[in-house]
Each structure stands twice: as structure tokens, then as C-alpha cells.
Design an enzyme around this catalytic site. Sequence first.
Site, short mmCIF file in Angstrom:
data_model
loop_
_atom_site.label_atom_id
_atom_site.label_comp_id
_atom_site.label_asym_id
_atom_site.label_seq_id
_atom_site.Cartn_x
_atom_site.Cartn_y
_atom_site.Cartn_z
CG ASP A 1 24.75 -5.58 43.52
OD1 ASP A 1 24.87 -6.19 44.60
OD2 ASP A 1 25.71 -5.17 42.86
CG ASP B 1 27.11 -5.47 48.40
OD1 ASP B 1 28.02 -6.33 48.40
OD2 ASP B 1 26.47 -5.16 47.37
#
Length: 172
Positions: free
Chosen positions: A131, A152
Site C-alpha cells: 500500500d 483497492d
Amino acid sequence: MAKQKSFKNLSSSPKSSMLPWLGIATIIILIDQITKVTITRLFSYGDSMPVTSFFNLVLTYNKGAAFSFLAGQDGWQRWFFTAVAVAAVIFILHLLRRHAGQRMFCWALALILGGAIGNLIDRLAYGHVIDFLDFYIPNSTLPHWPAFNVADMAIVGGAALFIIDELRRVGK
């Protein structure tokens, strides 16, 4: 003229090709993986670079699911979430095959498929999801939102399209 009309009818039939939807998913996977490779080459784990007053680039790893759910477990969650992703991919491919002519529904599926595969690649290759997008409210005591990635965003976008598609159907 007759060929054009039959082609138009073919493209709107429920048995339309899955190829465009798989193409969209592939584009999502490529963008996701390219951005993750780029960030891991430019940053060390935990590094952060302010971009705006409400956004940082940061390299972090998520061993869990959304919002780091189950991230603190002893490793079994990697294989659990891998299995969930594989099952989701198989189910989405089945849905795409059956409903390839439903544009918004298939856009949603394609986005979720691309995102699921993007994060699945990370779990298999690294044991965690990479991330790097960190948004927050400036000058606030509120914590930063959990960092996330392109996969995401695609999953959330696909879920939003599902909701819109369903609301349109109910409205008809």
C-alpha cells in the site's frame, strides 16, 4: 448495412464476449503492479513523502485485508485471503461469462477482478499487499485513513458501480 446491424445485436446480447472485460481487468492489474514496483524501488518500508497538505506517498505492507483486518495474526491470514481471492476470481469469471452483455454490471466485475488479482499477486509474491496512498485531513486530530493502492481503488470503484447498477434496476 445488414452486417453492422447483426454486429450491434451481437454486442448487446447476454452471450457477448468476455474479452473487453478481461481487457479492463488486465489494465487495472498492470497499472496496479507498475505503481507498486515503482514505489518499492523509490521508497524503503515506512518512508513517507508529502505530496499535498492532505496526501502522502508512503510504503507500507498490509498482511491482512481491508483496514488491516487480521493483519496481526501469525500468518494463516495470508493463505486465507489468498483462497478468498482465488474463489472470488473464479466466481467473477463465471459471472462475466453469463452476463457479458450487461455493461455496468460487467464494468463493476472487471474493476473488482483486476483489483482482486492485483492484490492476489502481492500476497503470493511477498506475503503481504503493498500500500502507498495515504490520505488524511490536514490540521486534524483524526488519524490518517489506512494506506491503500490502485487495486483497492478498483475494488471500491467496482463496488460503487454495483450499487449504482442495482439502484437503476430497482428504479425500472
